[in-house]
Design a protein around this motif. Structure first.
Motif, short mmCIF file in Angstrom:
data_model
loop_
_atom_site.label_atom_id
_atom_site.label_comp_id
_atom_site.label_asym_id
_atom_site.label_seq_id
_atom_site.Cartn_x
_atom_site.Cartn_y
_atom_site.Cartn_z
N SER A 17 78.75 27.31 104.60
CA SER A 17 77.22 27.41 104.83
C SER A 17 77.33 27.68 106.53
O SER A 17 78.25 27.51 107.33
CB SER A 17 76.78 25.97 104.95
N ARG A 19 74.12 28.26 109.61
CA ARG A 19 72.42 28.15 110.18
C ARG A 19 72.35 29.24 111.36
O ARG A 19 73.07 29.15 112.41
CB ARG A 19 72.01 26.97 110.52
N SER A 21 69.85 31.39 113.92
CA SER A 21 68.95 31.09 114.87
C SER A 21 68.24 32.23 115.64
O SER A 21 69.13 33.19 115.64
CB SER A 21 69.03 29.98 115.77
N TYR A 81 64.72 30.17 111.85
CA TYR A 81 65.99 29.60 111.35
C TYR A 81 66.19 30.32 109.89
O TYR A 81 65.34 30.37 109.08
CB TYR A 81 66.02 28.19 111.29
N ARG A 83 68.97 28.84 107.04
CA ARG A 83 69.93 28.09 106.54
C ARG A 83 70.41 28.75 105.26
O ARG A 83 69.91 28.84 104.58
CB ARG A 83 69.41 26.64 106.17
N SER A 85 73.54 28.61 102.47
CA SER A 85 74.67 27.88 101.75
C SER A 85 75.22 28.43 100.63
O SER A 85 74.65 29.45 100.17
CB SER A 85 74.18 26.42 101.32
#
Length: 120
Positions: A17, A19, A21, A81, A83, A85
């Motif tokens: 994963s 994240r 920004s 953002y 995210r 995964s």
């Protein structure tokens, strides 16, 4: 005028994963539809996900269920953002942030991009 700066990219193993920004400055962030796009070597840039000022989201079929786009419209945040995964090698690309004003044409801005590499 909007300035966009992405961060959070890197090298991750398959199944991992990350994240991303995107920090926005220079205009009223909340009036823009924001999006993430990606471009892999030798391929055209493609849509990953978008989110409107009202929070409506749209995802490419290839990332549905694995990626989540969100935004923080607070004045001291103004951040988008992504995210990610269950990452796959085919997710490897330069990921760029985009802002399009929802009412005024011609206000379309891009960040410099951040590299995401999925490899063991």
């Amino acid at each position: 005028q909007v300035q966009l700066v992405e961060s959070g990219g890197g090298l991750v193993q398959p199944g991992g994963s990350l994240r991303l920004s995107c920090a926005a400055s220079g205009s009223i962030f909340s009036r823009y539809t924001m999006g993430w796009y990606r471009q892999a070597p030798g391929k055209q840039r493609e849509l990953v996900a978008t989110i409107t000022s009202g929070g409506s989201t749209n995802y490419a079929d290839s990332v549905k269920g694995r990626f989540t786009i969100s935004r923080d419209n607070a004045k001291n945040k103004n951040t988008l953002y992504l995210r990610m995964s269950s990452l796959k090698p085919e997710d490897t690309a330069v990921y760029s942030c985009n802002a399009v004003h929802e009412l005024i044409g011609g206000h379309d801005y891009w960040g410099q991009g951040t590299q995401v590499t999925v490899s063991s």
